[in-house]
Design a protein around this motif. Structure first.
Motif, short mmCIF file in Angstrom:
data_model
loop_
_atom_site.label_atom_id
_atom_site.label_comp_id
_atom_site.label_asym_id
_atom_site.label_seq_id
_atom_site.Cartn_x
_atom_site.Cartn_y
_atom_site.Cartn_z
N LEU A 179 6.51 -7.93 -10.01
CA LEU A 179 6.83 -6.18 -9.90
C LEU A 179 8.07 -5.95 -10.30
O LEU A 179 8.30 -4.57 -10.90
CB LEU A 179 7.80 -6.33 -7.93
CG LEU A 179 6.30 -6.70 -6.58
CD1 LEU A 179 7.20 -6.32 -5.65
CD2 LEU A 179 5.63 -6.06 -7.25
N PRO A 180 9.46 -6.64 -10.73
CA PRO A 180 10.10 -5.80 -11.74
C PRO A 180 9.60 -5.87 -13.42
O PRO A 180 10.10 -4.95 -13.81
CB PRO A 180 11.20 -7.76 -12.03
CG PRO A 180 11.07 -8.16 -10.74
CD PRO A 180 9.86 -7.90 -10.94
N GLN A 181 8.80 -6.62 -13.44
CA GLN A 181 7.80 -5.51 -14.47
C GLN A 181 6.66 -4.55 -14.46
O GLN A 181 7.27 -4.12 -15.20
CB GLN A 181 7.01 -7.06 -15.23
CG GLN A 181 7.40 -7.95 -16.05
CD GLN A 181 6.71 -9.27 -16.01
OE1 GLN A 181 5.42 -9.22 -15.21
NE2 GLN A 181 6.73 -9.82 -17.34
N VAL A 182 5.99 -4.65 -12.84
CA VAL A 182 6.03 -3.07 -12.92
C VAL A 182 6.45 -2.04 -12.85
O VAL A 182 6.84 -1.43 -13.83
CB VAL A 182 5.33 -3.48 -11.86
CG1 VAL A 182 4.55 -2.23 -10.83
CG2 VAL A 182 3.97 -4.25 -11.86
N ASP A 241 7.30 3.73 -4.56
CA ASP A 241 7.57 4.10 -3.36
C ASP A 241 6.49 2.74 -2.20
O ASP A 241 7.74 1.95 -1.80
CB ASP A 241 6.90 5.30 -2.93
CG ASP A 241 7.36 6.30 -3.49
OD1 ASP A 241 9.13 6.12 -3.70
OD2 ASP A 241 7.17 7.66 -2.86
N GLY A 242 5.57 2.30 -3.25
CA GLY A 242 4.43 0.98 -2.81
C GLY A 242 5.78 -0.33 -2.91
O GLY A 242 6.31 -0.98 -1.88
N VAL A 243 6.38 -0.37 -4.63
CA VAL A 243 6.93 -1.19 -4.87
C VAL A 243 8.56 -2.07 -3.89
O VAL A 243 8.73 -2.48 -3.43
CB VAL A 243 7.55 -1.37 -6.15
CG1 VAL A 243 8.55 -2.73 -6.50
CG2 VAL A 243 6.53 -1.58 -6.54
N ALA A 244 9.11 -0.34 -3.36
CA ALA A 244 10.37 -0.56 -2.99
C ALA A 244 10.22 -0.66 -1.48
O ALA A 244 10.78 -1.69 -1.20
CB ALA A 244 10.83 1.01 -3.24
N ALA A 245 9.09 -0.06 -1.07
CA ALA A 245 8.88 -0.21 0.24
C ALA A 245 8.09 -2.11 0.92
O ALA A 245 8.88 -2.39 1.54
CB ALA A 245 7.95 0.41 0.94
N GLY A 246 7.59 -2.14 -0.53
CA GLY A 246 7.14 -4.12 -0.18
C GLY A 246 8.06 -4.62 -0.10
O GLY A 246 8.36 -6.21 -0.02
N ARG A 247 9.34 -4.11 -1.00
CA ARG A 247 10.25 -5.50 -0.86
C ARG A 247 11.10 -5.75 0.79
O ARG A 247 12.44 -6.45 0.82
CB ARG A 247 11.91 -4.96 -1.60
CG ARG A 247 10.66 -4.88 -2.97
CD ARG A 247 12.60 -6.04 -3.94
NE ARG A 247 12.35 -5.89 -5.19
CZ ARG A 247 12.23 -5.57 -6.50
NH1 ARG A 247 11.88 -3.68 -5.97
NH2 ARG A 247 11.07 -5.52 -7.25
N GLY A 248 11.27 -4.04 1.57
CA GLY A 248 11.57 -4.22 2.87
C GLY A 248 12.80 -4.28 2.78
O GLY A 248 13.57 -4.54 2.75
N ALA A 300 1.33 -1.34 -0.09
CA ALA A 300 0.61 -0.12 -0.25
C ALA A 300 0.71 1.60 0.02
O ALA A 300 2.06 1.44 0.70
CB ALA A 300 -1.18 -0.01 1.38
N ALA A 301 0.27 1.95 -0.58
CA ALA A 301 1.53 3.20 -0.93
C ALA A 301 0.29 5.06 -0.72
O ALA A 301 -0.71 4.58 -2.00
CB ALA A 301 2.46 3.32 -1.87
N ASP A 302 0.27 5.45 -0.14
CA ASP A 302 0.14 7.20 -0.25
C ASP A 302 0.85 8.08 -1.10
O ASP A 302 2.25 8.37 -0.83
CB ASP A 302 -0.66 7.16 0.63
CG ASP A 302 -1.17 6.44 0.87
OD1 ASP A 302 -2.26 6.03 0.66
OD2 ASP A 302 -0.93 5.90 2.08
#
Ligand code: ZN
Length: 149
Positions: A87-90, A142-149, A34-36
């Motif tokens: 996610l890499p494709q995103v 931002d969401g994808v980067a944060a999702g990776r942890g 989730a990202a805002d």
């Protein structure tokens, strides 16, 4: 540079359709990511949620946008375009979109390959509004980067 008329963008059939009938507008519960994002310049807001399947592909997307038409239409288009992608494709799609908006004049093949998103290339004529088309993508990244942890 051709100075276009902003009304042309608001009258564009594809953009208008996404603006009036936003896709995947329901907020996703149990989101994996989730990202805002906020763009104070014109009051744009983007809220994104994604659920991934076991293969790490985007299975479901929720998108809620506020603010200008460009922002809201972009969020709607994005929510459709990323479904089924890893996610890499995103991230690759986001890079492609940034290239279309900020790189050299995009060739027709690129616009065709981007589908509905290609209609946003018209926003290039309005440099101060390019941010409106990029907010959803930077929020997504931002969401994808944060999702990776
Ligand atoms: Zn905006």
């Amino acid at each position: 540079m051709a100075l276009g008329n902003l009304d042309e963008i608001y009258r564009d059939d594809v953009i208008l359709d996404h603006r009036r009938n936003p896709r995947n507008a329901a907020r996703l519960k149990d989101a994996d990511i989730a990202a805002d994002g906020v763009n104070p310049f014109c009051g744009d807001e983007i809220h994104l949620q994604m659920r991934l399947d076991d293969g790490g592909r985007v299975a479901e997307v929720g998108f809620q946008g506020e603010g200008c038409s460009i922002n809201q239409a972009t969020g709607s288009m994005l929510s459709e375009a990323i479904k089924g992608l890893t996610l890499p494709q995103v991230e690759a799609l986001s890079a492609k979109f940034h290239e279309m908006m900020q790189g050299p004049e995009p060739p027709d093949e690129m616009l065709t390959a981007l589908g509905d998103l290609g209609s946003l290339s018209k926003v290039r004529d309005f440099p101060v509004r390019i941010k409106c088309a990029l907010l959803a993508w930077s929020t997504l990244e931002d969401g994808v980067a944060a999702g990776r942890g």
